[in-house]
Structure formats: C-alpha cells, structure tokens
Design a protein around this motif. Sequence first.
Motif, PDB file in Angstrom:
ATOM      1  N   LEU B  39       0.800  -1.224   0.000  1.00  0.00           N
ATOM      2  CA  LEU B  39       0.000   0.000   0.000  1.00  0.00           C
ATOM      3  C   LEU B  39       0.832   1.273   0.000  1.00  0.00           C
ATOM      4  CD1 LEU B  39      -2.588  -1.354   2.538  1.00  0.00           C
ATOM      5  CD2 LEU B  39      -3.017  -0.864   0.143  1.00  0.00           C
ATOM      6  N   ASN B  40       2.134   1.140   0.286  1.00  0.00           N
ATOM      7  CA  ASN B  40       2.978   2.339   0.302  1.00  0.00           C
ATOM      8  C   ASN B  40       2.483   3.409   1.254  1.00  0.00           C
ATOM      9  OD1 ASN B  40       5.211   1.954  -1.333  1.00  0.00           O
ATOM     10  ND2 ASN B  40       3.945   2.136  -3.180  1.00  0.00           N
ATOM     11  N   VAL B  41       2.259   3.034   2.513  1.00  0.00           N
ATOM     12  CA  VAL B  41       1.804   4.001   3.511  1.00  0.00           C
ATOM     13  C   VAL B  41       2.715   3.940   4.731  1.00  0.00           C
ATOM     14  CG1 VAL B  41      -0.633   4.158   2.928  1.00  0.00           C
ATOM     15  CG2 VAL B  41       0.172   2.242   4.290  1.00  0.00           C
ATOM     16  N   THR B  42       2.586   4.935   5.592  1.00  0.00           N
ATOM     17  CA  THR B  42       3.398   4.941   6.810  1.00  0.00           C
ATOM     18  C   THR B  42       2.775   3.995   7.834  1.00  0.00           C
ATOM     19  OG1 THR B  42       2.130   6.744   7.759  1.00  0.00           O
ATOM     20  CG2 THR B  42       4.048   7.349   6.442  1.00  0.00           C
ATOM     21  N   ASP B  43       3.571   3.610   8.834  1.00  0.00           N
ATOM     22  CA  ASP B  43       3.096   2.712   9.893  1.00  0.00           C
ATOM     23  C   ASP B  43       1.837   3.247  10.563  1.00  0.00           C
ATOM     24  OD1 ASP B  43       5.247   1.186   9.357  1.00  0.00           O
ATOM     25  OD2 ASP B  43       6.067   1.159  11.400  1.00  0.00           O
ATOM     26  N   GLY B  44       1.914   4.526  10.974  1.00  0.00           N
ATOM     27  CA  GLY B  44       0.813   5.119  11.738  1.00  0.00           C
ATOM     28  C   GLY B  44      -0.461   5.166  10.923  1.00  0.00           C
ATOM     29  N   ASN B  45      -0.331   5.551   9.673  1.00  0.00           N
ATOM     30  CA  ASN B  45      -1.468   5.641   8.774  1.00  0.00           C
ATOM     31  C   ASN B  45      -2.143   4.283   8.600  1.00  0.00           C
ATOM     32  OD1 ASN B  45      -3.221   6.746   6.995  1.00  0.00           O
ATOM     33  ND2 ASN B  45      -1.679   7.490   5.552  1.00  0.00           N
ATOM     34  N   LEU B  46      -1.324   3.272   8.315  1.00  0.00           N
ATOM     35  CA  LEU B  46      -1.856   1.926   8.105  1.00  0.00           C
ATOM     36  C   LEU B  46      -2.522   1.420   9.381  1.00  0.00           C
ATOM     37  CD1 LEU B  46      -2.187  -0.600   6.375  1.00  0.00           C
ATOM     38  CD2 LEU B  46       0.081  -1.314   7.076  1.00  0.00           C
ATOM     39  N   ALA B  47      -1.862   1.642  10.521  1.00  0.00           N
ATOM     40  CA  ALA B  47      -2.403   1.148  11.798  1.00  0.00           C
ATOM     41  C   ALA B  47      -3.779   1.740  12.079  1.00  0.00           C
ATOM     42  CB  ALA B  47      -1.436   1.474  12.930  1.00  0.00           C
ATOM     43  N   SER B  48      -3.942   3.028  11.798  1.00  0.00           N
ATOM     44  CA  SER B  48      -5.233   3.663  12.125  1.00  0.00           C
ATOM     45  C   SER B  48      -6.329   3.149  11.194  1.00  0.00           C
ATOM     46  CB  SER B  48      -5.119   5.179  12.086  1.00  0.00           C
ATOM     47  OG  SER B  48      -5.094   5.621  10.752  1.00  0.00           O
ATOM     48  N   HIS B  49      -5.996   2.924   9.928  1.00  0.00           N
ATOM     49  CA  HIS B  49      -7.002   2.374   9.013  1.00  0.00           C
ATOM     50  C   HIS B  49      -7.358   0.934   9.373  1.00  0.00           C
ATOM     51  CE1 HIS B  49      -7.571   5.660   6.294  1.00  0.00           C
ATOM     52  NE2 HIS B  49      -6.262   5.816   6.143  1.00  0.00           N
ATOM     53  N   LEU B  50      -6.353   0.155   9.796  1.00  0.00           N
ATOM     54  CA  LEU B  50      -6.615  -1.226  10.192  1.00  0.00           C
ATOM     55  C   LEU B  50      -7.505  -1.258  11.424  1.00  0.00           C
ATOM     56  CD1 LEU B  50      -3.144  -2.886   9.609  1.00  0.00           C
ATOM     57  CD2 LEU B  50      -5.304  -3.682   8.672  1.00  0.00           C
ATOM     58  N   LYS B  51      -7.225  -0.334  12.341  1.00  0.00           N
ATOM     59  CA  LYS B  51      -8.027  -0.245  13.563  1.00  0.00           C
ATOM     60  C   LYS B  51      -9.493   0.024  13.208  1.00  0.00           C
ATOM     61  CE  LYS B  51      -6.762  -0.787  17.300  1.00  0.00           C
ATOM     62  NZ  LYS B  51      -5.670  -1.165  18.024  1.00  0.00           N
ATOM     63  N   ALA B  52      -9.700   0.926  12.253  1.00  0.00           N
ATOM     64  CA  ALA B  52     -11.071   1.261  11.847  1.00  0.00           C
ATOM     65  C   ALA B  52     -11.790   0.042  11.275  1.00  0.00           C
ATOM     66  CB  ALA B  52     -11.045   2.394  10.828  1.00  0.00           C
ATOM     67  N   LEU B  53     -11.070  -0.722  10.442  1.00  0.00           N
ATOM     68  CA  LEU B  53     -11.674  -1.919   9.839  1.00  0.00           C
ATOM     69  C   LEU B  53     -11.935  -2.989  10.903  1.00  0.00           C
ATOM     70  CD1 LEU B  53      -9.581  -2.202   6.559  1.00  0.00           C
ATOM     71  CD2 LEU B  53     -12.005  -1.677   6.734  1.00  0.00           C
ATOM     72  N   GLU B  54     -11.033  -3.026  11.890  1.00  0.00           N
ATOM     73  CA  GLU B  54     -11.190  -3.976  12.984  1.00  0.00           C
ATOM     74  C   GLU B  54     -12.445  -3.651  13.778  1.00  0.00           C
ATOM     75  OE1 GLU B  54      -8.458  -5.188  16.719  1.00  0.00           O
ATOM     76  OE2 GLU B  54      -7.478  -4.049  15.149  1.00  0.00           O
ATOM     77  N   LYS B  55     -12.663  -2.355  13.969  1.00  0.00           N
ATOM     78  CA  LYS B  55     -13.819  -1.892  14.734  1.00  0.00           C
ATOM     79  C   LYS B  55     -15.120  -2.265  14.032  1.00  0.00           C
ATOM     80  CE  LYS B  55     -14.618   2.378  17.176  1.00  0.00           C
ATOM     81  NZ  LYS B  55     -14.295   3.804  17.024  1.00  0.00           N
ATOM     82  N   GLU B  56     -15.103  -2.219  12.698  1.00  0.00           N
ATOM     83  CA  GLU B  56     -16.281  -2.605  11.902  1.00  0.00           C
ATOM     84  C   GLU B  56     -16.461  -4.118  11.872  1.00  0.00           C
ATOM     85  OE1 GLU B  56     -18.457  -0.811  10.016  1.00  0.00           O
ATOM     86  OE2 GLU B  56     -17.584   1.196   9.925  1.00  0.00           O
ATOM     87  N   LYS B  57     -15.461  -4.834  12.421  1.00  0.00           N
ATOM     88  CA  LYS B  57     -15.423  -6.307  12.401  1.00  0.00           C
ATOM     89  C   LYS B  57     -15.275  -6.849  10.971  1.00  0.00           C
ATOM     90  CE  LYS B  57     -17.331  -7.614  16.789  1.00  0.00           C
ATOM     91  NZ  LYS B  57     -17.599  -6.271  17.372  1.00  0.00           N
ATOM     92  N   PHE B  58     -14.588  -6.080  10.118  1.00  0.00           N
ATOM     93  CA  PHE B  58     -14.308  -6.539   8.760  1.00  0.00           C
ATOM     94  C   PHE B  58     -12.972  -7.291   8.711  1.00  0.00           C
ATOM     95  CE2 PHE B  58     -16.922  -2.976   6.542  1.00  0.00           C
ATOM     96  CZ  PHE B  58     -18.077  -3.644   6.931  1.00  0.00           C
ATOM     97  N   VAL B  59     -12.143  -7.023   9.714  1.00  0.00           N
ATOM     98  CA  VAL B  59     -10.811  -7.598   9.741  1.00  0.00           C
ATOM     99  C   VAL B  59     -10.552  -8.193  11.120  1.00  0.00           C
ATOM    100  CG1 VAL B  59      -8.369  -6.943   9.833  1.00  0.00           C
ATOM    101  CG2 VAL B  59      -9.785  -6.126   7.958  1.00  0.00           C
ATOM    102  N   ALA B  60      -9.984  -9.414  11.151  1.00  0.00           N
ATOM    103  CA  ALA B  60      -9.637 -10.044  12.423  1.00  0.00           C
ATOM    104  C   ALA B  60      -8.127 -10.014  12.601  1.00  0.00           C
ATOM    105  CB  ALA B  60     -10.141 -11.475  12.451  1.00  0.00           C
ATOM    106  N   VAL B  61      -7.705  -9.873  13.839  1.00  0.00           N
ATOM    107  CA  VAL B  61      -6.283  -9.720  14.138  1.00  0.00           C
ATOM    108  C   VAL B  61      -5.800 -10.882  15.004  1.00  0.00           C
ATOM    109  CG1 VAL B  61      -4.542  -8.144  15.040  1.00  0.00           C
ATOM    110  CG2 VAL B  61      -6.714  -7.248  14.204  1.00  0.00           C
ATOM    111  N   THR B  62      -4.646 -11.447  14.657  1.00  0.00           N
ATOM    112  CA  THR B  62      -4.010 -12.422  15.556  1.00  0.00           C
ATOM    113  C   THR B  62      -2.603 -11.957  15.845  1.00  0.00           C
ATOM    114  OG1 THR B  62      -3.785 -13.709  13.522  1.00  0.00           O
ATOM    115  CG2 THR B  62      -5.174 -14.644  15.231  1.00  0.00           C
ATOM    116  N   LYS B  63      -2.290 -11.897  17.134  1.00  0.00           N
ATOM    117  CA  LYS B  63      -0.957 -11.452  17.526  1.00  0.00           C
ATOM    118  C   LYS B  63      -0.168 -12.629  18.043  1.00  0.00           C
ATOM    119  CE  LYS B  63      -2.190  -6.766  18.282  1.00  0.00           C
ATOM    120  NZ  LYS B  63      -2.343  -5.584  18.998  1.00  0.00           N
ATOM    121  N   SER B  64       1.086 -12.696  17.631  1.00  0.00           N
ATOM    122  CA  SER B  64       1.946 -13.777  18.130  1.00  0.00           C
ATOM    123  C   SER B  64       3.374 -13.272  18.153  1.00  0.00           C
ATOM    124  CB  SER B  64       1.826 -14.992  17.211  1.00  0.00           C
ATOM    125  OG  SER B  64       2.304 -14.646  15.940  1.00  0.00           O
TER     126      SER B  64
END
Lengths: 204, 99
Positions: B39-64
């Motif tokens: 996507l050619n974006v900065t870390d902060g930018n990508l993180a905030s958009h991912l957070k928004a999609l996560e909030k909509e429950k469109f994207v699931a996150v797994t941390k390891s």
Amino acid sequence: MKRKEEDYMQDLREIRSIMERSTKFLSLSGISGVLAGLYALAGAYLAFNIFDDTEALVYGIPSGENVWDLLLIGTVVLLLAVSTAVAFSVNKARRKGERVWNPAAKRMLANMAVPLVAGGLLALVFLAKGLIMLMAPVTLIFYGIGLYNASKFTYEDVKYLGFIQMVLGLFGAFFTEYSLLFWAFGFGVMHIIYGIYVNYKYER
Amino acid sequence: MKISIDGLHKAFESRIRLGIMSALAVNDTLDFSSLKDYLNVTDGNLASHLKALEKEKFVAVTKSFIDRKPNTRYTMTKQGRKAFEEHLAALENLIKSQK
C-alpha cells in the motif's frame, strides 16, 4: 462528498492492481532468463565433450571421474542460474520500491521447489543406477512441472514454458541418444527465448 | 452498518482501507509489513485504518511472537468479505449507470 465515475474507475483499478501484486511474484527478470539459458548452453557443451560419442551416453556408464565432472557442471550451472535470477529480482523489486521476499515470492518458490527437489533426487537415483541417459530428460520434466505449478503465482506465460519443458523431457526420454540435445534446447534455447519475451512484454 | 444511498460502504471510502480489503480478499492472511509494502503508507497511517476496519469487524487480528518479535497478522472476516463484495458490486453498478 460527491464522487464521480472517474473515482470509481480508479477504485476498481487500484483493487485489481493490489490483488495482482499481493498474489503474484512479478519481479522475475527477463535478462536473468537469457543469462540462465547461456549458462545452460555452455554446460551442455561441456557435457557433450565428456560423452564425445553418443554410444557412451546411451549405453555406457561413465567412469567415476566423468560422473564427478557431470555433477560439477550441473551444480555450477544451477548455482549460476539461481544466483543470477535472485540478484536481478532483488534489483527489479528495489526499483519498484517493493520487498522481494514477500508472501507471493514465498508461495511461488514453494510451489516450484517441491517438484524440483523430487526431480533432482530422482536424477541422482538414475545416476546411482547407471541410467545416465535418463538424467537430462527427468530434470526437464520435473522442472516443467515446477514451472507449471508456480505459474499461478507469477507471470502466466511461465505455464507455457513449463509445458514445453515437459514435452521436451518426454521426447528426450524416448529418443535417449538425443537427450542432451533436448536438454540444451529446453534449458538453453527456451530460457533465452522466454527471457527475451518477458523483457519485451513486461519490461519495456 | 453505514451504507450510503448508492450502496457504497462508508468504511471503504478511503482508498487505503479499500486497498487493505483487496489484499486480504486474495490472501488468507497477511502481516503488517506485507500490507505496508503493497500500500505504500506509513506505519501510523496503516495502523489507524486497520483499527477502523477492525472496529467494523471486517478484519480479524491475531498477535503472536516470532523469534521474540511481535508479529501481527490480519485476516478478512466473513462479514468483511460480504461487505467488500457488496461494495464491488455497487461500484460496478455505479459505473454502468453513469455510462
């Protein structure tokens, strides 16, 4: 915010491009294909000189020294071709501002490597059993299967290259006295043609 | 869910969010750095958009953790796929209707 047709079109284009870039490894370079073909032709020429009469290739079991020469030629050609391909791909990816070792690259390599390793081991089995004349065809066939398999994750044209290698391998296995010629044509000439084609179609 | 009159999802108005969904639609799972690459974006930018999609429950996150480094992987949810497909259909309709 009012959006226009042009915006929607741009959205669709972007979606398409990301889908393609994230599933396909498109950093393969045509020039490295041409170079790999040249290495293969040089290797085949050296191998020809080891078996200067075709009788030896068909029926003979080469002496211990010749076997090592053959293995050495094969290994050097393989290492040169792989390292050239890696170097050119890294360079091409860098110019496009992408990482070369991305999920698409991993998927392509895994799909390629499994048939290649199986074929390489089978070639060594043939060598151990004295079936030298089948070594060249078997590497062609398994390389073709590997390309065919990997083509889903890179340029689609790779599929046709794989198909041609398989056919050449089968012919080589039948007409064993010409197996090295088929090998030289597949790994040498076909790589050069394919490399020029990729360069012309995607890199101009 | 926020859908405007023409059937387009508000969540996908941003091209970066649309890009994230496109990449996840054709990959089972992707980590943060791969997404960033496409996507050619900065870390902060990508993180905030991912957070928004996560909030909509469109994207699931797994941390390891891989080699003691945190690794975050993203997957598209069933809901996310449905929304994305509807959005694509709406886009196509809009283009057709404007012709």
